[in-house]
Design a protein around this motif. Structure first.
Motif, PDB file in Angstrom:
ATOM      1  N   GLY A 118      19.954 -75.678  21.913  1.00 50.32           N
ATOM      2  CA  GLY A 118      19.066 -76.640  22.545  1.00 50.32           C
ATOM      3  C   GLY A 118      17.622 -76.158  22.568  1.00 50.32           C
ATOM      4  O   GLY A 118      16.691 -76.937  22.350  1.00 50.32           O
TER       5      GLY A 118
ATOM      6  N   LYS B  38      14.197 -77.777  20.302  1.00 51.39           N
ATOM      7  CA  LYS B  38      12.965 -78.274  20.906  1.00 51.39           C
ATOM      8  C   LYS B  38      11.724 -77.951  20.061  1.00 51.39           C
ATOM      9  O   LYS B  38      10.636 -78.476  20.326  1.00 51.39           O
ATOM     10  CB  LYS B  38      12.783 -77.680  22.302  1.00 51.39           C
ATOM     11  CG  LYS B  38      13.820 -78.150  23.321  1.00 51.39           C
ATOM     12  CD  LYS B  38      13.611 -77.472  24.665  1.00 51.39           C
ATOM     13  CE  LYS B  38      14.667 -77.890  25.677  1.00 51.39           C
ATOM     14  NZ  LYS B  38      14.516 -77.185  26.977  1.00 51.39           N
TER      15      LYS B  38
ATOM     16  N   GLU C 197      22.362 -81.087  17.425  1.00 56.12           N
ATOM     17  CA  GLU C 197      21.567 -80.772  18.612  1.00 56.12           C
ATOM     18  C   GLU C 197      20.151 -81.319  18.473  1.00 56.12           C
ATOM     19  O   GLU C 197      19.569 -81.821  19.440  1.00 56.12           O
ATOM     20  CB  GLU C 197      21.537 -79.258  18.829  1.00 56.12           C
ATOM     21  CG  GLU C 197      21.035 -78.826  20.183  1.00 56.12           C
ATOM     22  CD  GLU C 197      21.924 -79.279  21.320  1.00 56.12           C
ATOM     23  OE1 GLU C 197      21.381 -79.596  22.400  1.00 56.12           O
ATOM     24  OE2 GLU C 197      23.145 -79.328  21.142  1.00 56.12           O
TER      25      GLU C 197
ATOM     26  N   LYS D 284      17.526 -84.055  20.699  1.00 51.27           N
ATOM     27  CA  LYS D 284      16.222 -83.670  21.241  1.00 51.27           C
ATOM     28  C   LYS D 284      15.051 -84.425  20.616  1.00 51.27           C
ATOM     29  O   LYS D 284      14.060 -84.698  21.281  1.00 51.27           O
ATOM     30  CB  LYS D 284      16.004 -82.160  21.044  1.00 51.27           C
ATOM     31  CG  LYS D 284      16.987 -81.266  21.795  1.00 51.27           C
ATOM     32  CD  LYS D 284      16.744 -81.310  23.288  1.00 51.27           C
ATOM     33  CE  LYS D 284      17.530 -80.246  24.031  1.00 51.27           C
ATOM     34  NZ  LYS D 284      18.982 -80.399  23.917  1.00 51.27           N
TER      35      LYS D 284
END
Length: 441
Positions: free
Chosen positions: A84, A88, A125, A129
């Motif tokens: 995660g 980003k 993932e 995001k």
């Protein structure tokens, strides 16, 4: 470029069947081709198919385990937090595509099994995001890293011929990796692909209004199985064992101890068994208790159905093309047009064709390698480069071969036709580059 992408996606969406249906169609096609091109009888072809049907059971189990153990490791709280955090980094869909591609390329160069799983999990993932990123292209970008696996550290052909006692040693001897993985032409291909593949994927990013965007909530995995309460743990000795962190730590440390021993004695030599071993015991430790670990395994196994049911059919295909001599027929047909200047190019193309029927790098080398090496000897051309041409031919056409895409598709929840349009574009463009290297160098 836009026209090519549009045509490719429409073509694959319209005509690409489910991988299970594809392997059934391939089975009938190969049966007919073997009957026409070889002297095999219908009874013999049926026998070749049935005899070979279970010959990939070990490999099939390895692929199931790499999917399950990789998924289990990635679903742990610590790993999810790590992925995660990395997810980003990109702020735009284009940046997301480039980052996923680079991560997949590096991971597949280190080890193809590791790269397939890590690339798909990271892509999933990032889809959570980064707003507006095309989910199908994101997963296709993760899979595109697989194109370099045969020229990387885990390439089955290069590792086979570098091992004393390999089955073609009487023809070519033991070939050091300095003549294959670290040869100048292989490094040029790798360098070119590391630059080209991210750029190609970036150029395929659709306009925002045409992007296939998935609701992040659909990708979030719910923690539906919480740690047991203190009252539950104290109920019975069995409950206490199921929820024992000490037990998970002890068995995890035993696994890590073996890995330390293995790497100390073998260096950083990854194979499917070691990658699975690594994922398994890291997963046990990260999930803290046997109870939570087993729940994660149960969730992960649901995605393995495609591998379990389809790989035996591919093994049957391999049984037909190897036992009937169809591989030799196809290979000789293509290289009959070659000379000492074009031989490696035609070897690359023939390997790319054979890959559709024998989608295993090591298996393909076992049946096609001796044919190509004999032809190379007759022409007086490099045997090590011949081996690399077979290896790269296998890797190159994997972009539209769903055999190895199944784990990534299972993780992503997509169908083969969702990503193979992008794979077709990738195969065409990179194929021109790889072909040029083998022709000119």
């Amino acid at each position: 470029m836009k026209l090519l992408i549009s045509f490719s996606n429409r073509f694959m969406q319209r005509y690409m069947p489910d991988p299970f249906l594809l392997v059934i169609l391939l089975t009938f096609f190969v049966c007919g081709l073997a009957l026409f091109a070889t002297d095999s009888t219908p009874v013999q072809i049926i026998n070749y198919w049935g005899t070979g049907f279970w010959s990939l059971l070990t490999f099939s189990m390895q692929m199931v385990l790499i999917l399950v153990t990789g998924h289990v490791m990635a679903s742990s709280p610590l790993f999810k937090k790590l992925l995660g955090s990395l997810a980003k980094l990109p702020k735009t869909p284009g940046q997301a595509i480039i980052l996923v591609t680079l991560v997949a390329l590096v991971a597949c160069w280190i080890n193809w099994g590791f790269g397939l799983i890590i690339g798909a999990l990271f892509a999933k993932e990032i889809a959570i995001k980064v707003k507006g990123v095309d989910y199908r292209l994101l997963i296709a970008s993760a899979y595109s890293g697989f194109i370099i696996w045969s020229g990387g550290l885990s390439g089955s052909v290069v590792l086979t011929i570098a091992t004393p006692g390999h089955f073609t040693e009487n023809i070519m001897g033991v070939v050091p990796t300095s003549e294959t993985i670290f040869s100048s032409f292989n490094l040029i291909i790798l360098a070119g692909l590391f630059m080209m593949v991210p750029i190609i994927n970036r150029l395929m990013v659709p306009p925002s209004e045409k992007a296939f965007v998935i609701d992040p909530a659909l990708l979030e995995e719910k923690d539906s199985f919480e740690a047991a309460s203190k009252e539950e743990i104290l109920q019975t000795p069995a409950n206490r064992l199921e929820n024992s962190q000490l037990l998970s730590i002890l068995i995890g440390l035993l696994g890590i101890s073996y890995l330390v021993y293995y790497f100390t004695n073998n260096g950083f030599a990854l194979n499917l068994d070691i990658v699975n071993f690594l994922f398994l015991f890291i997963g046990i430790i990260l999930h803290k208790t046997p109870r939570l670990f087993l729940k994660a395994v149960t969730d992960a196994v649901k995605n393995a159905s495609g591998i379990i049911i389809q790989f035996p059919f591919y093994a049957g295909l391999m049984g037909i093309v190897t036992s009937s001599g169809l591989v030799a027929v196809l290979s000789n047909m293509l290289i009959s047009f070659s000379n000492e200047h074009t031989f490696h190019l035609f070897t690359l193309w023939s390997a790319g064709l054979v890959n559709f029927f024998v989608p295993s790098g090591g298996g393909q080398w076992a049946v096609q390698g001796p044919v190509m090496l004999e032809a190379a000897q007759n022409l007086g051309v490099s045997l090590s480069k011949t081996a690399m041409a077979v290896a790269w031919g296998d890797a190159w056409t994997n972009m539209i071969q769903p055999f190895y895409a199944l784990p990534a598709l299972a993780i992503a929840g997509l169908k083969a036709k969702d990503i193979m349009g992008y794979g077709l574009v990738m195969m065409i463009i990179t194929g021109v580059f790889i072909s040029g290297v083998f022709l000119l160098l």
